[in-house]
Structure formats: C-alpha cells, structure tokens
Design a protein around this motif. Structure first.
Motif, PDB file in Angstrom:
ATOM      1  N   MET A   1      -8.805   7.751  -5.468  1.00 24.65           N
ATOM      2  CA  MET A   1      -6.924   8.528  -5.520  1.00 24.65           C
ATOM      3  C   MET A   1      -7.094   7.213  -6.450  1.00 24.65           C
ATOM      4  O   MET A   1      -6.886   5.946  -6.661  1.00 24.65           O
ATOM      5  N   GLU A   2      -6.312   7.172  -7.230  1.00 29.02           N
ATOM      6  CA  GLU A   2      -5.204   6.594  -8.404  1.00 29.02           C
ATOM      7  C   GLU A   2      -4.191   5.590  -7.488  1.00 29.02           C
ATOM      8  O   GLU A   2      -3.326   6.312  -6.373  1.00 29.02           O
ATOM      9  N   THR A   3      -4.459   4.156  -8.259  1.00 26.64           N
ATOM     10  CA  THR A   3      -3.560   3.375  -7.388  1.00 26.64           C
ATOM     11  C   THR A   3      -2.217   3.499  -8.027  1.00 26.64           C
ATOM     12  O   THR A   3      -1.658   3.697  -9.364  1.00 26.64           O
ATOM     13  N   ARG A   4      -0.758   3.291  -6.853  1.00 25.03           N
ATOM     14  CA  ARG A   4       0.405   3.493  -7.862  1.00 25.03           C
ATOM     15  C   ARG A   4       0.853   2.593  -8.199  1.00 25.03           C
ATOM     16  O   ARG A   4       0.166   1.063  -7.706  1.00 25.03           O
ATOM     17  N   THR A   5       1.908   2.554  -9.382  1.00 24.60           N
ATOM     18  CA  THR A   5       2.421   1.143 -10.129  1.00 24.60           C
ATOM     19  C   THR A   5       2.809   0.554  -9.531  1.00 24.60           C
ATOM     20  O   THR A   5       3.596  -0.893  -9.414  1.00 24.60           O
ATOM     21  N   ASP A   6       3.888   1.133  -8.082  1.00 20.23           N
ATOM     22  CA  ASP A   6       4.672   0.184  -7.277  1.00 20.23           C
ATOM     23  C   ASP A   6       4.060  -0.633  -6.049  1.00 20.23           C
ATOM     24  O   ASP A   6       4.289  -0.640  -5.164  1.00 20.23           O
ATOM     25  N   ASP A   7       2.585  -0.176  -5.985  1.00 19.16           N
ATOM     26  CA  ASP A   7       1.486  -0.916  -4.808  1.00 19.16           C
ATOM     27  C   ASP A   7       1.432  -2.716  -5.558  1.00 19.16           C
ATOM     28  O   ASP A   7       0.754  -3.154  -6.455  1.00 19.16           O
ATOM     29  N   PHE A   8       1.769  -3.322  -4.874  1.00 20.28           N
ATOM     30  CA  PHE A   8       1.820  -4.138  -4.532  1.00 20.28           C
ATOM     31  C   PHE A   8       0.649  -4.955  -4.086  1.00 20.28           C
ATOM     32  O   PHE A   8       0.252  -6.491  -4.337  1.00 20.28           O
ATOM     33  N   TYR A   9       0.240  -4.019  -3.282  1.00 16.43           N
ATOM     34  CA  TYR A   9      -0.610  -4.324  -2.449  1.00 16.43           C
ATOM     35  C   TYR A   9      -2.407  -3.186  -2.147  1.00 16.43           C
ATOM     36  O   TYR A   9      -2.013  -3.015  -1.274  1.00 16.43           O
ATOM     37  N   PRO A  10      -2.510  -3.146  -2.985  1.00 14.24           N
ATOM     38  CA  PRO A  10      -3.663  -2.472  -3.257  1.00 14.24           C
ATOM     39  C   PRO A  10      -4.692  -2.279  -2.595  1.00 14.24           C
ATOM     40  O   PRO A  10      -5.991  -4.125  -1.470  1.00 14.24           O
ATOM     41  N   THR A  11      -5.464  -1.453  -1.810  1.00 15.89           N
ATOM     42  CA  THR A  11      -6.418  -1.798  -0.661  1.00 15.89           C
ATOM     43  C   THR A  11      -6.868  -0.238   0.032  1.00 15.89           C
ATOM     44  O   THR A  11      -6.549   0.955  -1.075  1.00 15.89           O
ATOM     45  N   ARG A  12      -8.083  -0.202   0.461  1.00 17.56           N
ATOM     46  CA  ARG A  12      -8.264   0.929   0.735  1.00 17.56           C
ATOM     47  C   ARG A  12      -9.049   1.560  -0.518  1.00 17.56           C
ATOM     48  O   ARG A  12      -9.349   2.488  -1.023  1.00 17.56           O
ATOM     49  N   LEU A  13      -9.938   0.724  -1.434  1.00 24.44           N
ATOM     50  CA  LEU A  13     -10.797   1.122  -2.739  1.00 24.44           C
ATOM     51  C   LEU A  13     -11.499   0.939  -2.886  1.00 24.44           C
ATOM     52  O   LEU A  13     -12.307   1.264  -0.962  1.00 24.44           O
ATOM     53  N   GLU A  14     -12.530   1.936  -3.466  1.00 24.26           N
ATOM     54  CA  GLU A  14     -13.741   2.007  -3.854  1.00 24.26           C
ATOM     55  C   GLU A  14     -14.831   0.991  -3.869  1.00 24.26           C
ATOM     56  O   GLU A  14     -16.187   0.920  -3.357  1.00 24.26           O
ATOM     57  N   ARG A  15     -14.576   0.141  -3.800  1.00 29.47           N
ATOM     58  CA  ARG A  15     -15.546  -1.222  -4.034  1.00 29.47           C
ATOM     59  C   ARG A  15     -14.923  -2.751  -3.519  1.00 29.47           C
ATOM     60  O   ARG A  15     -13.464  -2.641  -4.108  1.00 29.47           O
ATOM     61  N   PRO A  16     -15.373  -3.787  -3.702  1.00 30.99           N
ATOM     62  CA  PRO A  16     -14.602  -4.823  -3.105  1.00 30.99           C
ATOM     63  C   PRO A  16     -14.019  -5.335  -3.985  1.00 30.99           C
ATOM     64  O   PRO A  16     -15.220  -5.459  -5.280  1.00 30.99           O
TER      65      PRO A  16
END
Length: 311
Positions: A1-16
């Motif tokens: 899943m690509e990170t959205r440019t308007d996402d100030f709090y990226p989470t549910r990521l592939e790695r810590p």
C-alpha cells in the motif's frame, strides 16, 4: 500500500518505524475560549500534560441507577443481542460492548448533549463537535477479558479516516472502579507521541479486532519506553466517575478476575473540522456504528442541564 501524501500519521506499515512527536495541539481552543468554560486553567494544563482528567461523582447515584437499569434491559433484549453493533466476549455469548448506544437510548443521547459536557468539549477541541462513536462496555465478574494497549486515534485514523488528533473520549463508570475489576489504565504523557504500528489491515478487521485487538497495537519497546518515562495510572472511584482522555493517549485494561462487574458509558466527540476521510489503511470504511460519517452536524445542548457535576 502506498503512503498517502496527506497522511500525517502513517501506520499499519510493513516494518517497524520509530515513534514521533504529534503534529497537532493537545488543547485546540484559543486563550479566550479556554477561559470561557467549566475546565479551570489548572485542569486544562493537566490535560495538556497527562492526556486525561478524572472527576469523581460526575453523575449522581440516581442517574447512574437509571443507566444501570437500561443496561440490564439490554442484556435481555434479543434485538440488541443480535445486532452487528453488539460485541460478545471471545468464545462466549457474554456481551463485551454495545455500539451506537446514543442512537438506541434517549437517556444516553441527552447525556451526550449536556451543556456542561459540550462546553468542556469546546474548550478542548476549539470547535463544535459531533459523536464519532458511542458504546456501553461490559466486563463481567470473573470472566471479563482485558483490552490491549492502544491509541484510539491510531485505529480511527487507519480504519475510519480520521485525519488529525482533534477528538476526545468521555468514559463514565456505571459501577465502582476498583484496583481489582479491570479499571482503565493510561500512560500519562503518551498522547504527545504517535507510535506507528506494523501489519496490513485486512478487510472487515473490526469483526475480530473488537473481540481481541491484534493489529494497531504498539510494539513492546515503545510501550516500555513510554511507561518507564511516565508511569502508568489506573484511576479508581465510585460509580458515576468520569474520565476524559485525549484520542492518542495509550490505554488498556486488565481482565476482571474479581467477582465485581465493571461497566461504563463511552462516547467520543470529534471536531466538525476533522470529519472522516477515506480510511488511511486503504480499505473500505467501517460501519457507521464504529465511525460516524452521516450524522456529523454539531451537537447542541438541551435547554437545561439534566446532569450536574457534584465533585
């Protein structure tokens, strides 16, 4: 899943990914609005520092009894027991939570519009607000399961599309909170950091996560670091007590191994200026009873205050 440019709090990521400082205020109101409300400057400063406030005896015993009577009636109502918004304990038919309770109960709906509560919400959020989520939580004696450490905002951001940290939760005890019946535990100061979580969110994750949350749970290292730095608080108090906590405050509760049940009312206010977008995890939105997208007009108080703070 690509990170959205308007996402100030990226989470549910592939790695810590390391935790980072929040990008939003804790108290959103201006100095003038801060003064124009029931919360004192000392209480606002404590909320800013700790991420929560506690008021014992917020509701009087008669009002608490009325809510407990409602609770007993819900346990015997087949329509409510079969509702998708009713969550049972893992592997059991005992009720864990009933969501959307402000739409089922006129009494609960009136409480969410209490003028004193709405004035506190405006002080904290700096705007009008609407109900994002409401529920009654049950934790029966001997068998009530716990809730893992989490930030509500992390879930609401990833799975509901809440863009910023501009929401506040109110939890009112319907039973005495003791050290033994699984009271709410909070890490003071944890609201000032966002802890990204690992793991792709499956569709309809709520169907399992509301029974036992496995995604959206911070890693042990970050939890230990924050707890070592700030400690853990578990407020106790009589039925009718109120805990107000910021949407990013890390919290949890132990299983109830005592014979005394624990139950509480829980309702979340979100700023009308912070309404939900597409979920940041990339999935379809969760049901309305979990993340309100429809009835988002600002709440208005009833003409008189039915619920008086007595302590």
């Amino acid at each position: 899943m690509e990170t959205r440019t308007d996402d100030f709090y990226p989470t549910r990521l592939e790695r810590p990914t390391p935790s980072f400082e929040r990008k939003d205020p804790v108290v959103h109101s201006t100095d003038e609005d801060r003064r124009d409300g029931p919360l004192s400057e000392a209480e606002l400063a404590q909320y800013e520092r700790d991420g929560f406030l506690v008021f014992n005896n917020f509701l009087d015993p008669a009002t608490v009894r009325q809510f407990r009577d409602d609770l007993s009636a819900y346990e015997d109502d087949d329509r409510i027991l079969r509702s998708e918004g009713t969550i049972t304990e893992p592997g059991k038919q005992e009720i864990r939570s009933i969501f959307g309770i402000h739409e089922l109960s006129d009494r609960f709906d009136r409480l969410t519009r209490d003028p004193k509560i709405l004035a506190m919400v405006r002080q904290l959020l700096g705007s009008d607000a609407y109900i994002h989520q409401s529920r009654i939580n049950f934790k029966p004696g001997f068998h009530g399961k716990g809730f893992d450490w989490h930030s509500d905002f992390e879930t609401w951001h990833a799975e509901d599309g809440m863009p910023r940290m501009r929401a506040v939760s109110f939890s009112i005890a319907l039973t005495d909170n003791t050290p033994f019946n699984g009271p709410l535990m909070l890490i003071p100061g944890s609201h000032k950091r966002f802890v990204p979580c690992v793991g792709r969110t499956p569709e309809d994750n709520y169907q399992s996560s509301l029974k036992k949350q496995e995604l959206g749970v911070p890693n042990d290292q970050d939890l230990a670091r924050l707890a070592d730095e700030h400690g853990i608080k578990a407020p106790t108090g009589p039925a009718g007590s109120l805990i107000i906590f910021e949407c990013n405050t890390l919290h949890a509760s132990n299983a109830n191994m005592s014979p005394w049940p624990r139950s509480n009312l829980f309702f979340v206010y979100n700023s009308v200026e912070n309404q939900l977008e597409a979920p940041f995890c990339g999935n379809k939105p969760r049901p309305e009873f979990l993340g309100n997208r429809t009835n988002t007009e600002a709440l208005t108080p009833f003409e008189r205050n039915h619920f008086q703070r007595t302590g």
